[in-house]
Design a protein around this motif. Structure first.
Motif, mmCIF file in Angstrom:
data_model
loop_
_atom_site.group_PDB
_atom_site.id
_atom_site.type_symbol
_atom_site.label_atom_id
_atom_site.label_comp_id
_atom_site.label_asym_id
_atom_site.label_seq_id
_atom_site.Cartn_x
_atom_site.Cartn_y
_atom_site.Cartn_z
ATOM 1 N N THR A 108 11.738 -37.763 -20.785
ATOM 2 C CA THR A 108 12.956 -38.455 -20.363
ATOM 3 C C THR A 108 13.803 -37.612 -19.418
ATOM 4 O OG1 THR A 108 14.155 -37.698 -22.315
ATOM 5 C CG2 THR A 108 13.100 -39.871 -22.442
ATOM 6 N N HIS A 109 13.652 -36.294 -19.443
ATOM 7 C CA HIS A 109 14.427 -35.396 -18.587
ATOM 8 C C HIS A 109 13.468 -34.553 -17.754
ATOM 9 C CE1 HIS A 109 17.508 -36.556 -21.371
ATOM 10 N NE2 HIS A 109 18.417 -35.885 -20.688
ATOM 11 N N ASN A 142 10.003 -43.913 -17.861
ATOM 12 C CA ASN A 142 10.932 -43.553 -18.931
ATOM 13 C C ASN A 142 11.882 -42.414 -18.553
ATOM 14 O OD1 ASN A 142 8.130 -42.647 -19.121
ATOM 15 N ND2 ASN A 142 8.917 -41.159 -20.563
ATOM 16 N N GLU A 194 15.038 -40.587 -17.541
ATOM 17 C CA GLU A 194 16.461 -40.928 -17.600
ATOM 18 C C GLU A 194 17.314 -39.926 -16.820
ATOM 19 O OE1 GLU A 194 17.556 -41.322 -21.671
ATOM 20 O OE2 GLU A 194 16.043 -42.847 -22.053
ATOM 21 N N HIS A 239 13.996 -46.947 -10.503
ATOM 22 C CA HIS A 239 14.217 -46.767 -11.941
ATOM 23 C C HIS A 239 15.663 -47.062 -12.300
ATOM 24 C CE1 HIS A 239 10.342 -45.311 -13.084
ATOM 25 N NE2 HIS A 239 10.401 -44.268 -12.279
ATOM 26 N N LYS A 267 16.823 -46.669 -15.328
ATOM 27 C CA LYS A 267 17.214 -45.771 -16.410
ATOM 28 C C LYS A 267 17.795 -44.448 -15.928
ATOM 29 C CE LYS A 267 13.902 -47.269 -19.890
ATOM 30 N NZ LYS A 267 12.797 -46.827 -20.736
ATOM 31 N N SER A 299 20.088 -41.876 -14.897
ATOM 32 C CA SER A 299 21.553 -41.843 -14.925
ATOM 33 C C SER A 299 22.113 -40.745 -14.033
ATOM 34 C CB SER A 299 22.044 -41.648 -16.364
ATOM 35 O OG SER A 299 21.559 -40.436 -16.879
#
Length: 62
Positions: free
Chosen positions: A12-13, A31, A33, A52, A54, A56
């Motif tokens: 995710t990172h 996935n 983020e 994407h 997701k 942020s």
């Protein structure tokens, strides 16, 4: 997409800040983020980065 990226379904990172040897970023797993590309030597981003919903935070600084 490289085969090793296909196995990153829990990632995710992704922090590639100050990565001076990476010139091109492959298609990103859906996935992700958080993506940090500050001071990276990447010359071209794949369209998947921009599509994407997701992600942020994305730092793209040359």
């Amino acid at each position: 997409m490289p085969s090793y990226f296909q196995c990153l379904d829990k990632l995710t990172h992704l922090d590639l800040g100050e990565c001076s040897n990476l010139k091109y970023l492959p298609q990103m797993p859906s996935n992700i983020e958080f993506l940090n590309l500050s001071k990276a030597a990447i010359k071209e981003l794949p369209s998947s980065v921009w599509s994407h919903e997701k992600i942020s935070y994305s730092a793209v600084v040359s």
